[in-house]
Write an enzyme that holds these catalytic residues in place. Structure first.
Site, PDB file in Angstrom:
ATOM      1  N   GLY A   1       9.805  35.369   7.386  1.00 29.07           N
ATOM      2  CA  GLY A   1       9.044  34.152   7.619  1.00 29.07           C
ATOM      3  C   GLY A   1       8.211  33.804   6.388  1.00 29.07           C
ATOM      4  N   CYS A   2       7.769  32.548   6.327  1.00 30.70           N
ATOM      5  CA  CYS A   2       7.031  32.100   5.143  1.00 30.70           C
ATOM      6  C   CYS A   2       5.656  32.759   5.054  1.00 30.70           C
ATOM      7  CB  CYS A   2       6.919  30.585   5.131  1.00 30.70           C
ATOM      8  SG  CYS A   2       6.277  29.849   6.658  1.00 30.70           S
ATOM      9  N   TYR A   3       4.867  32.689   6.127  1.00 30.54           N
ATOM     10  CA  TYR A   3       3.558  33.337   6.105  1.00 30.54           C
ATOM     11  C   TYR A   3       3.682  34.856   5.911  1.00 30.54           C
ATOM     12  CZ  TYR A   3       1.346  29.036   7.993  1.00 30.54           C
ATOM     13  OH  TYR A   3       0.875  27.767   8.184  1.00 30.54           O
TER      14      TYR A   3
END
Length: 315
Positions: free
Chosen positions: A113-115
């Site tokens: 995921g990005c975060y």
């Protein structure tokens, strides 16, 4: 001989960017479906089984179903959904953390995921080195461009003529906890508990800043320089992850309103003037190293190419 790639879900934000990037490369051939057959399961299954690599840019349930459509032992999969990020039999697609060899040899790879990419890049190496504890109640504050919310959020910001005037300038969410990224943040950082995660959205299309603030009691016996040096050593030689030494005159970090596409990630460790705190900060593009760029990096590694082949690393 080029390898074939099928992007299942190529009409979404991540899929569109991957397709656009692969279109200019001679080392891969992209298999595509006509628009009127994108949701035809028989047509999708045919290309999933024909492709050397399948990149899934789908909602979780659809990604699980797509994997179930693969009837051979040959097609290799990169899943950009949340569905398999802590699943048995899947390799977490963060080569800098798990090792390029693990990704190169894997058949099933889950794109981070990005975060979590920002959080893990900062925290995981320090936990492994024993410089910060695995059982600390970490907090993570992060802001992202609205493209990370997919079509619905993009529509909220861009869908009407006056969207920019009426869309929120700051959108905090996940207020009740339970964010879908928390399991991978805990597992792949080697933590005893999930962090307290506070995500927010800004009125910019792309870009992301992730911060983990630490009181000195979390790294007793060390200082901010020790933490920064450990990260520098961990990522030494990486063409994608850069640990930046803060300029003494540096008083701010900026996220441009019109950030250019970028596949790198910059890490910072700022120390308090009296040694009472450290602020760990990651700057990345939520659509680059946070999504499409990471998928392309994993594809490169799985195909035996240099990890940074075709990536956008200039800023």
């Amino acid at each position: 001989m080029t390898a074939s790639v099928f992007i299942d879900g190529a009409a979404g934000t991540t899929g569109l960017e991957i397709a656009e990037r692969l279109a200019s490369r001679a080392d891969f051939t992209v298999l595509t479906l006509p628009d009127d057959r994108r949701k035809d399961d028989a047509a999708r299954a045919e290309l999933l089984n024909d492709a050397d690599f399948a990149i899934l840019c789908l909602p979780d349930e659809a990604a699980v179903a797509a994997v179930g459509m693969i009837r051979n032992d040959r097609t290799r999969v990169i899943d950009a959904s949340t569905a398999h990020r802590v699943a048995d039999g899947w390799t977490y697609g963060f080569p800098e953390l798990v090792g390029e060899a693990a990704v190169r040899e894997a058949r099933f790879v889950s794109n981070p995921g990005c975060y979590p990419t920002g959080f893990l890049a900062l925290v995981a190496p320090l936990v492994r080195a024993g410089l910060i504890p695995a059982d600390w109640p970490y907090g993570c504050h992060a802001v992202s461009g609205y493209s990370g919310g997919g079509k619905a959020l993009i529509e909220r910001y861009e869908g009407a003529d006056d969207a920019r005037a009426t869309a929120p300038s700051f959108r905090a969410y996940g207020l009740a906890g339970g964010h879908k990224h928390l399991p991978e943040m805990k597992v792949h950082a080697g933590l005893a508990r999930e962090p307290l995660f506070s995500p927010a959205v800004l009125p910019t299309f792309r870009g992301m800043i992730v911060e983990v603030a630490l009181p000195a009691s979390a790294y007793i016996g060390h200082d901010a320089d020790t933490l920064r040096n450990a990260l520098s050593g961990f990522y030494a030689g990486s063409p994608i992850v850069t640990v930046r030494a803060p300029d003494p005159a540096m008083g701010e970090l900026l996220l441009p309103a019109t950030m250019a596409p970028w596949d790198g990630i910059d890490l910072y460790v700022f120390g308090g003037a009296r040694g009472e705190q450290a602020r760990l900060i990651a700057v990345l593009d939520n659509l680059g190293k946070g999504a499409s760029g990471a998928a392309l990096q994993n594809l490169n590694v799985m195909a035996g190419l240099p990890a940074d082949a075709g990536l956008r690393l200039d800023r």
